[in-house]
Design a protein around this motif. Structure first.
Motif, PDB file in Angstrom:
ATOM      1  N   ASP A   1      -3.428  -7.059   4.153  1.00  0.00           N
ATOM      2  CA  ASP A   1      -2.615  -7.069   2.933  1.00  0.00           C
ATOM      3  C   ASP A   1      -3.404  -7.568   1.720  1.00  0.00           C
ATOM      4  O   ASP A   1      -3.262  -7.030   0.612  1.00  0.00           O
ATOM      5  CB  ASP A   1      -1.370  -7.937   3.137  1.00  0.00           C
ATOM      6  CG  ASP A   1      -0.362  -7.298   4.074  1.00  0.00           C
ATOM      7  OD1 ASP A   1      -0.268  -6.064   4.084  1.00  0.00           O
ATOM      8  OD2 ASP A   1       0.325  -8.048   4.796  1.00  0.00           O
ATOM      9  N   ASP A   2      -4.218  -8.584   1.909  1.00  0.00           N
ATOM     10  CA  ASP A   2      -4.997  -9.119   0.793  1.00  0.00           C
ATOM     11  C   ASP A   2      -6.000  -8.087   0.287  1.00  0.00           C
ATOM     12  O   ASP A   2      -6.137  -7.880  -0.925  1.00  0.00           O
ATOM     13  CB  ASP A   2      -5.723 -10.392   1.226  1.00  0.00           C
ATOM     14  CG  ASP A   2      -6.542 -10.991   0.094  1.00  0.00           C
ATOM     15  OD1 ASP A   2      -5.944 -11.360  -0.942  1.00  0.00           O
ATOM     16  OD2 ASP A   2      -7.783 -11.074   0.229  1.00  0.00           O
ATOM     17  N   ALA A   3      -6.702  -7.434   1.219  1.00  0.00           N
ATOM     18  CA  ALA A   3      -7.666  -6.406   0.809  1.00  0.00           C
ATOM     19  C   ALA A   3      -6.965  -5.254   0.108  1.00  0.00           C
ATOM     20  O   ALA A   3      -7.469  -4.708  -0.888  1.00  0.00           O
ATOM     21  CB  ALA A   3      -8.434  -5.903   2.032  1.00  0.00           C
ATOM     22  N   LEU A   4      -5.788  -4.894   0.595  1.00  0.00           N
ATOM     23  CA  LEU A   4      -5.051  -3.804  -0.041  1.00  0.00           C
ATOM     24  C   LEU A   4      -4.608  -4.190  -1.448  1.00  0.00           C
ATOM     25  O   LEU A   4      -4.707  -3.377  -2.380  1.00  0.00           O
ATOM     26  CB  LEU A   4      -3.845  -3.418   0.810  1.00  0.00           C
ATOM     27  CG  LEU A   4      -3.013  -2.255   0.279  1.00  0.00           C
ATOM     28  CD1 LEU A   4      -3.850  -1.005   0.110  1.00  0.00           C
ATOM     29  CD2 LEU A   4      -1.822  -1.990   1.193  1.00  0.00           C
ATOM     30  N   ASP A   5      -4.143  -5.409  -1.632  1.00  0.00           N
ATOM     31  CA  ASP A   5      -3.759  -5.861  -2.967  1.00  0.00           C
ATOM     32  C   ASP A   5      -4.930  -5.744  -3.940  1.00  0.00           C
ATOM     33  O   ASP A   5      -4.780  -5.264  -5.081  1.00  0.00           O
ATOM     34  CB  ASP A   5      -3.281  -7.312  -2.919  1.00  0.00           C
ATOM     35  CG  ASP A   5      -1.920  -7.456  -2.257  1.00  0.00           C
ATOM     36  OD1 ASP A   5      -1.194  -6.449  -2.156  1.00  0.00           O
ATOM     37  OD2 ASP A   5      -1.602  -8.586  -1.818  1.00  0.00           O
ATOM     38  N   GLN A   6      -6.108  -6.193  -3.492  1.00  0.00           N
ATOM     39  CA  GLN A   6      -7.284  -6.110  -4.361  1.00  0.00           C
ATOM     40  C   GLN A   6      -7.672  -4.660  -4.627  1.00  0.00           C
ATOM     41  O   GLN A   6      -8.049  -4.303  -5.767  1.00  0.00           O
ATOM     42  CB  GLN A   6      -8.468  -6.843  -3.704  1.00  0.00           C
ATOM     43  CG  GLN A   6      -8.273  -8.339  -3.556  1.00  0.00           C
ATOM     44  CD  GLN A   6      -9.509  -8.984  -2.954  1.00  0.00           C
ATOM     45  OE1 GLN A   6     -10.598  -8.975  -3.554  1.00  0.00           O
ATOM     46  NE2 GLN A   6      -9.356  -9.544  -1.753  1.00  0.00           N
ATOM     47  N   ALA A   7      -7.583  -3.814  -3.607  1.00  0.00           N
ATOM     48  CA  ALA A   7      -7.930  -2.405  -3.787  1.00  0.00           C
ATOM     49  C   ALA A   7      -6.985  -1.729  -4.768  1.00  0.00           C
ATOM     50  O   ALA A   7      -7.430  -0.934  -5.626  1.00  0.00           O
ATOM     51  CB  ALA A   7      -7.891  -1.694  -2.440  1.00  0.00           C
ATOM     52  N   ILE A   8      -5.700  -2.048  -4.684  1.00  0.00           N
ATOM     53  CA  ILE A   8      -4.737  -1.457  -5.604  1.00  0.00           C
ATOM     54  C   ILE A   8      -5.056  -1.840  -7.044  1.00  0.00           C
ATOM     55  O   ILE A   8      -4.970  -1.008  -7.963  1.00  0.00           O
ATOM     56  CB  ILE A   8      -3.302  -1.867  -5.214  1.00  0.00           C
ATOM     57  CG1 ILE A   8      -2.879  -1.149  -3.932  1.00  0.00           C
ATOM     58  CG2 ILE A   8      -2.321  -1.595  -6.344  1.00  0.00           C
ATOM     59  CD1 ILE A   8      -1.560  -1.616  -3.358  1.00  0.00           C
ATOM     60  N   ARG A   9      -5.476  -3.076  -7.246  1.00  0.00           N
ATOM     61  CA  ARG A   9      -5.834  -3.505  -8.606  1.00  0.00           C
ATOM     62  C   ARG A   9      -7.003  -2.682  -9.145  1.00  0.00           C
ATOM     63  O   ARG A   9      -7.024  -2.293 -10.309  1.00  0.00           O
ATOM     64  CB  ARG A   9      -6.172  -4.995  -8.620  1.00  0.00           C
ATOM     65  CG  ARG A   9      -4.931  -5.899  -8.529  1.00  0.00           C
ATOM     66  CD  ARG A   9      -5.258  -7.331  -8.915  1.00  0.00           C
ATOM     67  NE  ARG A   9      -6.032  -8.016  -7.876  1.00  0.00           N
ATOM     68  CZ  ARG A   9      -5.494  -8.658  -6.844  1.00  0.00           C
ATOM     69  NH1 ARG A   9      -4.176  -8.710  -6.699  1.00  0.00           N
ATOM     70  NH2 ARG A   9      -6.263  -9.264  -5.961  1.00  0.00           N
TER      71      ARG A   9
ATOM     72  N   VAL B   1       1.197   6.532  -7.206  1.00  0.00           N
ATOM     73  CA  VAL B   1       2.138   7.368  -7.955  1.00  0.00           C
ATOM     74  C   VAL B   1       2.570   6.653  -9.231  1.00  0.00           C
ATOM     75  O   VAL B   1       2.627   7.258 -10.318  1.00  0.00           O
ATOM     76  CB  VAL B   1       3.353   7.722  -7.076  1.00  0.00           C
ATOM     77  CG1 VAL B   1       4.470   8.349  -7.919  1.00  0.00           C
ATOM     78  CG2 VAL B   1       2.933   8.682  -5.962  1.00  0.00           C
ATOM     79  N   GLU B   2       2.884   5.367  -9.131  1.00  0.00           N
ATOM     80  CA  GLU B   2       3.289   4.606 -10.313  1.00  0.00           C
ATOM     81  C   GLU B   2       2.180   4.550 -11.357  1.00  0.00           C
ATOM     82  O   GLU B   2       2.463   4.440 -12.554  1.00  0.00           O
ATOM     83  CB  GLU B   2       3.692   3.194  -9.903  1.00  0.00           C
ATOM     84  CG  GLU B   2       5.003   3.145  -9.113  1.00  0.00           C
ATOM     85  CD  GLU B   2       5.273   1.776  -8.522  1.00  0.00           C
ATOM     86  OE1 GLU B   2       4.478   0.841  -8.801  1.00  0.00           O
ATOM     87  OE2 GLU B   2       6.277   1.628  -7.789  1.00  0.00           O
ATOM     88  N   ALA B   3       0.923   4.649 -10.888  1.00  0.00           N
ATOM     89  CA  ALA B   3      -0.204   4.629 -11.820  1.00  0.00           C
ATOM     90  C   ALA B   3      -0.557   6.014 -12.348  1.00  0.00           C
ATOM     91  O   ALA B   3      -1.523   6.161 -13.097  1.00  0.00           O
ATOM     92  CB  ALA B   3      -1.429   4.031 -11.127  1.00  0.00           C
ATOM     93  N   GLY B   4       0.222   7.035 -11.950  1.00  0.00           N
ATOM     94  CA  GLY B   4       0.021   8.372 -12.487  1.00  0.00           C
ATOM     95  C   GLY B   4      -0.759   9.322 -11.606  1.00  0.00           C
ATOM     96  O   GLY B   4      -1.037  10.458 -12.009  1.00  0.00           O
ATOM     97  N   TYR B   5      -1.110   8.907 -10.400  1.00  0.00           N
ATOM     98  CA  TYR B   5      -1.806   9.804  -9.484  1.00  0.00           C
ATOM     99  C   TYR B   5      -0.860  10.896  -8.999  1.00  0.00           C
ATOM    100  O   TYR B   5       0.352  10.666  -8.836  1.00  0.00           O
ATOM    101  CB  TYR B   5      -2.325   9.039  -8.267  1.00  0.00           C
ATOM    102  CG  TYR B   5      -3.521   8.156  -8.503  1.00  0.00           C
ATOM    103  CD1 TYR B   5      -4.738   8.429  -7.890  1.00  0.00           C
ATOM    104  CD2 TYR B   5      -3.430   7.026  -9.315  1.00  0.00           C
ATOM    105  CE1 TYR B   5      -5.835   7.595  -8.065  1.00  0.00           C
ATOM    106  CE2 TYR B   5      -4.521   6.197  -9.510  1.00  0.00           C
ATOM    107  CZ  TYR B   5      -5.718   6.488  -8.881  1.00  0.00           C
ATOM    108  OH  TYR B   5      -6.797   5.666  -9.068  1.00  0.00           O
ATOM    109  N   ASP B   6      -1.414  12.069  -8.720  1.00  0.00           N
ATOM    110  CA  ASP B   6      -0.645  13.185  -8.173  1.00  0.00           C
ATOM    111  C   ASP B   6      -0.690  13.098  -6.652  1.00  0.00           C
ATOM    112  O   ASP B   6      -1.643  13.550  -6.011  1.00  0.00           O
ATOM    113  CB  ASP B   6      -1.238  14.509  -8.654  1.00  0.00           C
ATOM    114  CG  ASP B   6      -0.447  15.718  -8.182  1.00  0.00           C
ATOM    115  OD1 ASP B   6       0.570  15.526  -7.478  1.00  0.00           O
ATOM    116  OD2 ASP B   6      -0.849  16.852  -8.492  1.00  0.00           O
ATOM    117  N   VAL B   7       0.325  12.471  -6.070  1.00  0.00           N
ATOM    118  CA  VAL B   7       0.419  12.283  -4.620  1.00  0.00           C
ATOM    119  C   VAL B   7       1.753  12.841  -4.152  1.00  0.00           C
ATOM    120  O   VAL B   7       2.797  12.501  -4.718  1.00  0.00           O
ATOM    121  CB  VAL B   7       0.318  10.791  -4.236  1.00  0.00           C
ATOM    122  CG1 VAL B   7       0.543  10.604  -2.726  1.00  0.00           C
ATOM    123  CG2 VAL B   7      -1.031  10.218  -4.646  1.00  0.00           C
ATOM    124  N   ASP B   8       1.722  13.681  -3.111  1.00  0.00           N
ATOM    125  CA  ASP B   8       2.948  14.191  -2.517  1.00  0.00           C
ATOM    126  C   ASP B   8       3.432  13.163  -1.499  1.00  0.00           C
ATOM    127  O   ASP B   8       2.922  13.077  -0.381  1.00  0.00           O
ATOM    128  CB  ASP B   8       2.669  15.530  -1.836  1.00  0.00           C
ATOM    129  CG  ASP B   8       3.927  16.135  -1.201  1.00  0.00           C
ATOM    130  OD1 ASP B   8       5.005  15.518  -1.294  1.00  0.00           O
ATOM    131  OD2 ASP B   8       3.812  17.224  -0.602  1.00  0.00           O
TER     132      ASP B   8
END
Length: 342
Positions: free
Chosen positions: A330-338, A275-282
């Motif tokens: 958590d580490d994989a999620l951090d990388q995926a978010i990037r 959401v912070e990156a501008g995705y349309d998520v409910d």
């Protein structure tokens, strides 16, 4: 000389919670599993799995099958007669992703009711019941909890109890597609029996959030499960020495539920980042381990993420689904978010 294309290192597979690999404990259980012929009811691990899950959910009996689609369709066959209707929520898995099998196998058709955030109204369900000689009669009410297409949303206990009252008043069976019912229980903060006690039959998938490699179990009364045996055989679901699979599923059943809360927390973290990156998520729909995001050129975007090691499911041109599971830490999620927010 033609060089083979190399795939990028995998950061996170967010396509589904079905993509997990067996844990070492599961592989050990599979390697040492005592087996027998399950079609004859002689596989000790299958019998133990069925009994354990029936006890956990408060049912008399269970029946192990290859998939949740099979357990759902067998339940529909058990409860209905040809020419009847099945009342279900809009977007239900039994219709959207089970390839018309309720019509092809059981000869029944769906009647949809609205389901905002995956939660149908008990009154809408009551009004959808048909008894006229001029219409297909209602044979079954089916709910889905969590509701996949709505975003992994959860039906509140009060609504489930009202649905049970409607089914009783109308003299109809009530089935739950509980592929992710343990996710629902964790979200509600209750024992899974508080959900399953409202239903005549429940389908539980072991290869989604719980992490088993294969399998689902249909739960119900001893009589219903005796009928289900026949329909499982008709669909080719007799797996013979299936204890190898059931042994892994028993590990998943013991270890999987405790991990689901972490999956849910990571899902919320990913949703907020999107959401912070501008995705349309409910965000109201992000209740368990699934996120649906609307964005243009979804297929192209998903292909670009895959080239960077992050896999997601593009659903058409403008929608993407992300699903968290215990093998995304958590580490994989951090990388995926990037990758996803670059």
């Amino acid at each position: 000389m033609v060089c083979a294309m190399t795939r990028p290192p995998l950061i996170a597979d967010l396509r589904s919670d079905t993509v997990t690999k067996p844990t070492p404990a599961m592989r050990e259980a599979m390697a040492t599993a005592e087996v027998g012929d399950d079609v004859y009811g002689e596989d000790p691990n299958v019998n133990a799995l069925q009994n354990e899950l029936a006890h956990l959910t408060g049912f008399e009996a269970g029946l192990f099958m290859p998939s949740g689609s099979m357990t759902n369709q067998v339940a529909i066959a058990v409860h209905t007669r040809r020419g009847e209707e099945v009342i279900c929520a809009e977007g239900s898995h039994i219709y959207e992703w089970e390839l018309g099998m309720m019509a092809a196998f059981s000869g029944v058709v769906p009647r949809f009711v609205p389901a905002p955030l995956g939660v149908p109204s008990p009154e809408d369900v009551r009004l959808a019941v048909r008894r006229s000689v001029h219409q297909s009669p209602t044979g079954l009410i089916s709910l889905e909890n969590t509701h996949n297409k709505a975003g992994g949303t959860v039906i509140p206990l009060a609504v489930l109890r009202q649905m049970r009252a409607v089914a009783d008043a109308e003299g109809l069976p009530l089935h739950l597609d509980g592929a992710r019912v343990f996710n629902a229980a964790v979200k509600l903060g209750v024992d899974v029996r508080e959900i399953t006690r409202c239903f005549d039959t429940v389908s539980v998938c072991l290869s989604k959030g719980l992490g088993a490699p294969v399998g689902s179990v249909l739960l119900g009364s001893a009589q219903a499960i005796r009928q289900a045996h026949r329909y499982r055989k008709m669909l080719g679901g007799g797996m013979r020495q299936a204890g190898i699979l059931a042994a892994a599923a028993r590990v998943a059943l013991r270890e999987g539920p405790a991990r689901l809360a972490d999956d849910h927390l990571r899902t919320r973290r990913l949703a907020r980042a999107l959401v912070e990156a501008g995705y349309d998520v409910d965000l109201a729909a992000v209740q368990t381990n699934i996120i649906y995001a609307r964005l243009p050129e979804a297929e192209r975007r998903a292909a670009a993420w895959a080239e960077q090691g992050v896999l997601a499911s593009a659903l058409g041109h403008d929608s993407v689904r992300f699903v968290l599971h215990h093998q995304v830490d958590d580490d994989a999620l951090d990388q995926a978010i990037r990758v996803l927010t670059a």
